[in-house]
Scaffold this active site. Structure first.
Site: not given
Length: 326
Positions: A155-157, A255, A197, A193, A46, A251-252
């Site tokens: 992600a892969a195995a 999450a 960030l 990893d 304002e 990660g999972p």
């Protein structure tokens, strides 16, 4: 009011712990003057609009959030509006902050100003979701960011995951970081990893970096805030620090923790045109899910966008979502 909302959007991510507010002042001769909240310590929307108007005869003020009526870092906006001779004030939302909560409207009306409320209230409530959550629930708004293949693998195995999505999706994720006050990951993600960030691929401010647990010495995420304990306590700590919004990029396991606790306000999922082709890759969530389809989290898709070859899906969980046992 739409113009005031557009002005507010230009300062999203720059005003915390204050809300990002927009204002449009219309003079008696029909000219318009736009203002948006400045960074902490600066003027509210304002006041910015009033200063832009200078000697113009103020008539009507449109503002996305109720003008404040108390002394903080700055003086009461309601008093400044009255002193400027504004005849009419149109407000989208009453401010839920206990220091305001209708007192600004009361002060304006006591001075003879015509006040209208509720114009584009739903749209402004969406825009100010993080601020409203902070004031009403004493926690930051939580966005859970996920990136996966079309068959739902992160992600892969063998644990490799860089890069599932392409350049445009990664740049968009950095824009998402820039609009949040904090970004949060688990210590496991830091060890695996070593993420920075930061906001690197687009212009913007680096968010506060938060680790659940302890980051290894020398990790690129440092300096970071390291927190432990139940998630509601962690979010309460961040709220006390003036954090209105946090982007969870863990990660999972992290999450799943936020999802299962019912603490996610917005899911942002990046899907890549990639297929792992099996069940041995890492899933989006690591932990027990809904036992029946009736227990699954439902919501509404707010948007689906192409980002190069990838897709971005924004999901708002339904209000009836109940947290699973954790």
């Amino acid at each position: 009011m739409a113009a005031a909302m557009a002005a507010a959007e230009t300062v999203r991510g720059l005003t915390s712990p204050n809300p990002w507010v927009g204002a449009v002042l219309v003079s008696a001769d029909g000219r318009t003057f736009v203002g948006a909240t400045e960074p902490p310590g600066g003027a509210h929307a304002e006041i910015v609009a009033l200063r832009a108007a200078a000697a113009a005869h103020a008539d009507t003020l449109y503002v996305t959030l109720e003008p404040c009526s108390h002394h903080g870092r700055t003086g009461p906006c309601a008093d400044a509006v009255i002193a400027a001779g504004v005849r009419r004030v149109v407000i989208a939302m009453i401010d839920p902050d206990p220091l305001v909560a209708g007192a600004g409207v009361a002060r304006l009306e006591a001075a003879g100003v015509d006040v209208v409320t509720g114009v584009l209230a739903d749209a402004v409530a969406e825009q100010l979701g993080p601020y409203l959550t902070h004031r009403r629930e004493h926690r930051p708004w939580v966005t859970l960011k996920l990136a996966a293949t079309l068959d739902g693998r992160t992600a892969a195995a063998d644990g490799t995951s860089r890069w599932i999505t392409g350049d445009e999706a990664r740049a968009d994720a950095h824009r998402l970081r820039a609009t949040h006050d904090a970004v949060l990951v688990g210590a496991g993600t830091v060890r695996a990893d070593d993420p920075e960030l930061t906001v690197r691929h687009v212009p913007g401010r680096d968010p506060l970096r938060v680790v659940l647990g302890q980051a290894p010495a020398g990790a690129r995420i440092r300096p970071a805030l390291e927190l432990q304990g139940p998630l509601p306590s962690v979010l309460g700590d961040l709220a006390d620090r003036g954090v209105l919004s946090v982007l969870v990029e863990g990660g999972p396991t992290v999450a799943h923790a936020f999802h299962a606790a019912g603490l996610v306000d917005r899911y942002v999922v990046y899907l890549a045109p990639v297929l792992m082709g099996g069940s041995d890759g890492r899933p989006l969530f690591e932990g027990p899910g809904a036992a029946t389809i009736g227990g699954a989290t439902r919501g509404r898709l707010l948007g689906v966008r192409h980002l190069g070859d990838d897709l971005r899906l924004d999901l708002e969980p339904a209000p009836a979502h109940q947290p699973a046992a954790v």
